[in-house]
Design a protein around this motif. Sequence first.
Motif, PDB file in Angstrom:
ATOM      1  N   THR A 181      12.572  -3.539  -4.105  1.00 44.69           N
ATOM      2  CA  THR A 181      12.320  -5.283  -4.428  1.00 44.69           C
ATOM      3  C   THR A 181      11.257  -5.423  -5.257  1.00 44.69           C
ATOM      4  O   THR A 181      10.325  -4.690  -5.461  1.00 44.69           O
ATOM      5  N   ASP A 182      11.268  -6.742  -5.355  1.00 38.50           N
ATOM      6  CA  ASP A 182      10.363  -7.168  -6.301  1.00 38.50           C
ATOM      7  C   ASP A 182       8.738  -7.062  -5.608  1.00 38.50           C
ATOM      8  O   ASP A 182       7.720  -6.745  -6.232  1.00 38.50           O
ATOM      9  N   THR A 183       8.965  -7.461  -4.223  1.00 40.22           N
ATOM     10  CA  THR A 183       7.509  -7.066  -3.562  1.00 40.22           C
ATOM     11  C   THR A 183       7.266  -5.504  -3.505  1.00 40.22           C
ATOM     12  O   THR A 183       5.854  -5.270  -3.653  1.00 40.22           O
ATOM     13  N   GLU A 184       8.065  -4.870  -3.260  1.00 40.03           N
ATOM     14  CA  GLU A 184       7.949  -3.495  -3.360  1.00 40.03           C
ATOM     15  C   GLU A 184       7.187  -2.809  -4.888  1.00 40.03           C
ATOM     16  O   GLU A 184       6.318  -2.200  -4.746  1.00 40.03           O
ATOM     17  N   ARG A 185       7.821  -3.500  -5.742  1.00 41.78           N
ATOM     18  CA  ARG A 185       7.339  -3.185  -7.158  1.00 41.78           C
ATOM     19  C   ARG A 185       5.808  -3.642  -7.348  1.00 41.78           C
ATOM     20  O   ARG A 185       4.918  -2.939  -8.213  1.00 41.78           O
ATOM     21  N   ALA A 186       5.828  -4.879  -6.697  1.00 41.17           N
ATOM     22  CA  ALA A 186       4.524  -5.481  -6.921  1.00 41.17           C
ATOM     23  C   ALA A 186       3.388  -4.635  -6.144  1.00 41.17           C
ATOM     24  O   ALA A 186       2.169  -4.309  -6.636  1.00 41.17           O
ATOM     25  N   LEU A 187       3.682  -4.203  -4.821  1.00 36.35           N
ATOM     26  CA  LEU A 187       2.629  -3.233  -4.299  1.00 36.35           C
ATOM     27  C   LEU A 187       2.300  -2.021  -4.833  1.00 36.35           C
ATOM     28  O   LEU A 187       1.119  -1.721  -4.923  1.00 36.35           O
ATOM     29  N   LEU A 188       3.263  -1.369  -5.410  1.00 33.93           N
ATOM     30  CA  LEU A 188       2.963  -0.302  -6.015  1.00 33.93           C
ATOM     31  C   LEU A 188       2.574  -0.386  -7.314  1.00 33.93           C
ATOM     32  O   LEU A 188       1.336   0.354  -7.623  1.00 33.93           O
ATOM     33  N   ALA A 189       2.545  -1.333  -8.040  1.00 33.43           N
ATOM     34  CA  ALA A 189       1.846  -1.900  -9.193  1.00 33.43           C
ATOM     35  C   ALA A 189       0.317  -1.995  -8.896  1.00 33.43           C
ATOM     36  O   ALA A 189      -0.622  -1.475  -9.521  1.00 33.43           O
ATOM     37  N   ALA A 219      -6.609   2.531  -2.447  1.00 34.08           N
ATOM     38  CA  ALA A 219      -5.654   1.488  -2.064  1.00 34.08           C
ATOM     39  C   ALA A 219      -4.772   2.046  -0.784  1.00 34.08           C
ATOM     40  O   ALA A 219      -4.250   3.116  -1.071  1.00 34.08           O
ATOM     41  N   VAL A 220      -4.699   1.249   0.297  1.00 31.00           N
ATOM     42  CA  VAL A 220      -3.889   1.494   1.396  1.00 31.00           C
ATOM     43  C   VAL A 220      -2.788   0.529   1.630  1.00 31.00           C
ATOM     44  O   VAL A 220      -3.229  -0.799   1.985  1.00 31.00           O
ATOM     45  N   ILE A 221      -1.542   0.876   1.580  1.00 28.64           N
ATOM     46  CA  ILE A 221      -0.506  -0.140   1.878  1.00 28.64           C
ATOM     47  C   ILE A 221      -0.287  -0.354   3.340  1.00 28.64           C
ATOM     48  O   ILE A 221      -0.196   0.768   3.963  1.00 28.64           O
ATOM     49  N   GLU A 222      -0.356  -1.592   4.061  1.00 30.74           N
ATOM     50  CA  GLU A 222      -0.121  -1.476   5.422  1.00 30.74           C
ATOM     51  C   GLU A 222       1.392  -1.616   5.701  1.00 30.74           C
ATOM     52  O   GLU A 222       2.084  -2.536   5.124  1.00 30.74           O
ATOM     53  N   ILE A 223       1.982  -0.889   6.418  1.00 30.56           N
ATOM     54  CA  ILE A 223       3.255  -0.782   6.807  1.00 30.56           C
ATOM     55  C   ILE A 223       3.593  -1.060   8.418  1.00 30.56           C
ATOM     56  O   ILE A 223       3.576  -0.230   9.114  1.00 30.56           O
ATOM     57  N   PRO A 224       3.754  -2.348   8.451  1.00 38.44           N
ATOM     58  CA  PRO A 224       4.140  -2.735   9.909  1.00 38.44           C
ATOM     59  C   PRO A 224       5.386  -2.388  10.342  1.00 38.44           C
ATOM     60  O   PRO A 224       6.400  -2.002   9.523  1.00 38.44           O
ATOM     61  N   ALA A 225       5.482  -2.085  11.661  1.00 43.65           N
ATOM     62  CA  ALA A 225       7.000  -1.721  12.272  1.00 43.65           C
ATOM     63  C   ALA A 225       7.829  -2.629  12.270  1.00 43.65           C
ATOM     64  O   ALA A 225       9.044  -2.067  12.237  1.00 43.65           O
ATOM     65  N   ASP A 226       7.547  -3.808  12.249  1.00 44.35           N
ATOM     66  CA  ASP A 226       8.488  -4.889  12.463  1.00 44.35           C
ATOM     67  C   ASP A 226       9.151  -5.644  11.141  1.00 44.35           C
ATOM     68  O   ASP A 226       9.984  -6.696  11.134  1.00 44.35           O
ATOM     69  N   ARG A 227       8.447  -5.392   9.989  1.00 51.13           N
ATOM     70  CA  ARG A 227       8.908  -6.046   8.650  1.00 51.13           C
ATOM     71  C   ARG A 227       8.651  -5.423   7.625  1.00 51.13           C
ATOM     72  O   ARG A 227       8.014  -4.195   7.628  1.00 51.13           O
ATOM     73  N   ALA A 228       8.874  -5.688   6.295  1.00 51.29           N
ATOM     74  CA  ALA A 228       8.579  -5.072   5.246  1.00 51.29           C
ATOM     75  C   ALA A 228       7.255  -5.122   4.732  1.00 51.29           C
ATOM     76  O   ALA A 228       6.677  -6.058   5.115  1.00 51.29           O
ATOM     77  N   PRO A 229       6.553  -4.227   4.233  1.00 47.94           N
ATOM     78  CA  PRO A 229       5.122  -4.370   3.765  1.00 47.94           C
ATOM     79  C   PRO A 229       4.759  -5.279   2.967  1.00 47.94           C
ATOM     80  O   PRO A 229       5.796  -5.578   1.862  1.00 47.94           O
ATOM     81  N   ARG A 230       3.810  -6.223   3.043  1.00 49.72           N
ATOM     82  CA  ARG A 230       3.487  -7.071   2.243  1.00 49.72           C
ATOM     83  C   ARG A 230       2.170  -7.078   2.160  1.00 49.72           C
ATOM     84  O   ARG A 230       1.432  -8.062   1.327  1.00 49.72           O
ATOM     85  N   THR A 231       1.111  -6.200   2.477  1.00 56.67           N
ATOM     86  CA  THR A 231      -0.252  -6.314   2.127  1.00 56.67           C
ATOM     87  C   THR A 231      -0.887  -4.855   1.616  1.00 56.67           C
ATOM     88  O   THR A 231      -0.262  -3.967   2.005  1.00 56.67           O
ATOM     89  N   VAL A 232      -1.876  -4.883   0.958  1.00 61.04           N
ATOM     90  CA  VAL A 232      -2.559  -3.686   0.637  1.00 61.04           C
ATOM     91  C   VAL A 232      -4.129  -3.835   0.688  1.00 61.04           C
ATOM     92  O   VAL A 232      -4.604  -5.208   0.347  1.00 61.04           O
ATOM     93  N   VAL A 244      -5.299  -7.721   0.007  1.00 60.04           N
ATOM     94  CA  VAL A 244      -4.584  -8.269  -1.104  1.00 60.04           C
ATOM     95  C   VAL A 244      -2.960  -8.541  -0.362  1.00 60.04           C
ATOM     96  O   VAL A 244      -2.494  -7.583  -0.048  1.00 60.04           O
ATOM     97  N   ARG A 245      -2.302  -9.656  -0.525  1.00 63.22           N
ATOM     98  CA  ARG A 245      -1.056  -9.861  -0.092  1.00 63.22           C
ATOM     99  C   ARG A 245      -0.237 -10.501  -0.736  1.00 63.22           C
ATOM    100  O   ARG A 245      -0.353 -11.258  -1.877  1.00 63.22           O
ATOM    101  N   ILE A 246       1.055 -10.271  -0.663  1.00 62.19           N
ATOM    102  CA  ILE A 246       2.325 -10.831  -1.460  1.00 62.19           C
ATOM    103  C   ILE A 246       2.734 -11.951  -0.537  1.00 62.19           C
ATOM    104  O   ILE A 246       3.161 -11.493   0.672  1.00 62.19           O
ATOM    105  N   GLN A 247       2.695 -12.962  -0.965  1.00 64.41           N
ATOM    106  CA  GLN A 247       3.209 -14.272  -0.067  1.00 64.41           C
ATOM    107  C   GLN A 247       3.710 -15.314  -1.205  1.00 64.41           C
ATOM    108  O   GLN A 247       3.100 -15.966  -2.138  1.00 64.41           O
TER     109      GLN A 247
END
Length: 133
Positions: A5-13, A25-38, A54-57
């Motif tokens: 997804t665009d969010t996943e590409r943004a997180l990896l970049a 850098a550590v991506i936070e991977i919550p159990a209940d939704r897609a990752p949005r923060t690093v 840093v968050r994608i919002q």
Amino acid sequence: MNVLTDTERALLALVDAAEAAGLDAVIEIPADRAPRTVDLRVVRGDEVVAAMRVRIQGGEVRYEIPARPGGDEVQAVRTRYLGPVGRPVAAEDLAVLDHWWAKCPGTGRQPVPVPSRRVEDTPRWMRPPVPAS
């Protein structure tokens, strides 16, 4: 085929840019939704000296200030705009964070002027509506 997804590409970049800028850098991977923060971290030896989230919002990449000494959570958090989700963040883009890193002892970052404020620093939902042309 696994399509990002665009969010996943943004997180990896963002992770790639952080590593190029000498940050951990550590991506936070919550159990209940897609990752949005690093969490971007300045690490010396085995110790986290400072961290900044840093968050994608809402289609934007935003960073939380101030930087957190030792990576500890802070109560008073504001966010500032880093860029749109569709444009990958580069290591040079992360230079605006140096002002905040320099405030934390032990980061080794030199003080730089406060980054200039811009309209995008105000979260989209808080901005006045733009009149239709």
